[in-house]
Design a protein around this motif. Structure first.
Motif, short mmCIF file in Angstrom:
data_model
loop_
_atom_site.label_atom_id
_atom_site.label_comp_id
_atom_site.label_asym_id
_atom_site.label_seq_id
_atom_site.Cartn_x
_atom_site.Cartn_y
_atom_site.Cartn_z
N THR A 32 40.62 42.61 58.34
CA THR A 32 41.36 42.92 57.24
C THR A 32 40.54 43.40 56.21
OG1 THR A 32 42.81 41.65 55.64
CG2 THR A 32 41.16 40.39 56.40
N GLU A 33 40.98 43.41 54.67
CA GLU A 33 40.21 43.64 53.71
C GLU A 33 40.53 42.86 52.49
OE1 GLU A 33 41.62 47.76 52.81
OE2 GLU A 33 40.26 48.69 54.31
N VAL A 34 39.34 42.65 51.94
CA VAL A 34 39.33 41.51 50.84
C VAL A 34 39.03 42.27 49.49
CG1 VAL A 34 37.92 39.62 49.84
CG2 VAL A 34 38.21 39.70 52.44
N ASP A 35 39.96 42.04 48.48
CA ASP A 35 39.76 42.69 47.27
C ASP A 35 38.56 41.62 46.82
OD1 ASP A 35 39.75 43.05 44.54
OD2 ASP A 35 41.83 43.20 44.38
N PRO A 201 33.99 50.80 46.77
CA PRO A 201 35.15 51.35 45.95
C PRO A 201 36.47 52.09 46.73
CG PRO A 201 33.43 52.07 44.90
CD PRO A 201 33.03 51.63 46.23
N THR A 202 37.55 51.46 46.81
CA THR A 202 38.59 51.94 47.95
C THR A 202 39.87 52.08 47.00
OG1 THR A 202 37.50 50.86 49.58
CG2 THR A 202 39.64 51.44 49.95
N PRO A 203 40.67 53.13 47.14
CA PRO A 203 41.95 53.05 46.55
C PRO A 203 43.08 52.12 47.33
CG PRO A 203 41.18 55.27 47.39
CD PRO A 203 40.28 54.36 47.94
N GLU A 209 51.26 50.93 41.97
CA GLU A 209 50.43 51.90 41.59
C GLU A 209 49.25 52.09 42.47
OE1 GLU A 209 49.67 51.42 37.33
OE2 GLU A 209 52.04 51.67 36.97
N VAL A 210 48.53 53.17 42.61
CA VAL A 210 47.13 53.29 43.17
C VAL A 210 46.14 52.84 42.17
CG1 VAL A 210 45.65 54.77 44.50
CG2 VAL A 210 48.07 54.84 45.06
N VAL A 211 45.39 52.02 42.59
CA VAL A 211 44.06 51.81 41.77
C VAL A 211 42.78 51.71 42.86
CG1 VAL A 211 45.53 50.41 39.98
CG2 VAL A 211 44.53 49.24 41.79
N VAL A 212 41.65 51.65 42.02
CA VAL A 212 40.51 51.53 42.82
C VAL A 212 39.91 50.44 42.65
CG1 VAL A 212 38.02 52.50 43.09
CG2 VAL A 212 40.09 54.05 42.64
N ARG A 213 39.71 49.58 43.75
CA ARG A 213 39.15 48.21 43.83
C ARG A 213 37.98 48.09 44.66
NH1 ARG A 213 43.23 44.33 41.95
NH2 ARG A 213 43.98 45.00 40.03
#
Length: 263
Positions: A32-35, A201-203, A209-213
């Motif tokens: 998975t991915e973690v913000d 940094p990943t969209p 909305e698409v943001v970069v986190r």
């Protein structure tokens, strides 16, 4: 073309013994991915903790809720499972031994009773101490000196089920965050192995909305002999949630869970 055939360096013997031991497992892989927004903000406001330290603290919080996963397996004709009350993390180290780059591991016991500062102190000690002076590696050094067959037997005897957690941990953690690695899956000899990639940094889509986190790749390998995919998925989700909540409710950059208790 000249081909040079040389013996495997003694510094890698413990890895060969481990791989033979690990062949019996039935590994299955999830990710998975973690913000990591809150996690990185916490690092800026306070001490610059390692992502590995945050992950160990998260394991200490999450694993007690999954006692079936905080376990070890042994046997074929008479399969047995040892379940552990404490969370002992097997942490991998990238070290040079006699000029040979080698993967070594140490066990940090009772991380469920550790503060984040205690875990970071341990990470810094293991990072900065010369490999020959790390006391937790005495067993690996002994294996490197033994003939291969003798070392194989010694490894098996040292990792029998009842006492295996003292040398193998109850959960394994490995990180390749120093390199631009997004996904990797490793079996650390425990029922659950956690892998960390590099935060990048990943969209992402937030509220449509698409943001970069900043995103931390998080993988989980589980031994299917011990638990099933549904439990592993719940465990991975709990780790993701815990890591994303890092810093929530903190005062002056210090987590509420870090103000009391020692290992």
């Amino acid at each position: 073309m000249t081909v040079e055939v040389v013996p495997v360096p003694a510094a890698r013997r413990q890895t060969l013994h481990f791989l033979r031991f690990a062949e019996a497992a039935a590994p299955v892989h999830l990710d998975t991915e973690v913000d990591a927004t809150a996690l990185l903000a916490h690092r800026v406001r306070g001490r610059r903790y390692s992502v590995v330290s945050y992950a160990m603290r998260a394991l200490g919080e999450v694993m007690p809720g999954f006692p079936e996963a905080n376990a070890a397996f042994a046997g074929s004709l008479r399969p047995r499972v040892a379940r552990h009350a404490a969370v002992d993390v097997k942490l991998t180290l990238d070290k040079k031994v006699d000029g040979t780059r080698s993967v070594l591991s140490v066990v940090l016991p009772d991380v469920d009773g550790c503060t984040l500062d205690h875990l970071q102190n341990a990470v810094e000690r293991l990072r900065d101490t010369p490999v020959g002076e790390i006391r937790e590696l005495d067993g690996a050094r002994a294996l490197q000196k033994l003939p291969l067959l003798v070392g194989r037997l010694a490894f098996a005897l040292a990792n029998r089920l009842r006492g295996r957690h003292t040398r193998m941990g109850t959960v394994a953690l490995t990180s390749l965050g120093h390199a631009p690695v997004r996904r990797f899956f490793s079996h650390g000899g425990t029922t659950v192995t956690i892998g960390l990639g590099r935060i990048a940094p990943t969209p992402v889509v937030v509220d449509g909305e698409v943001v970069v986190r900043p995103v931390l790749p998080l993988s989980l390998t589980f031994d299917h002999r011990v638990i099933d995919g549904a439990m592993a998925a719940d465990l991975l989700t709990a780790l993701k949630t815990t890591l994303e909540a890092t810093g929530a409710g903190d005062v002056d950059g210090v987590g509420a869970g870090d103000r009391a208790g020692t290992a």
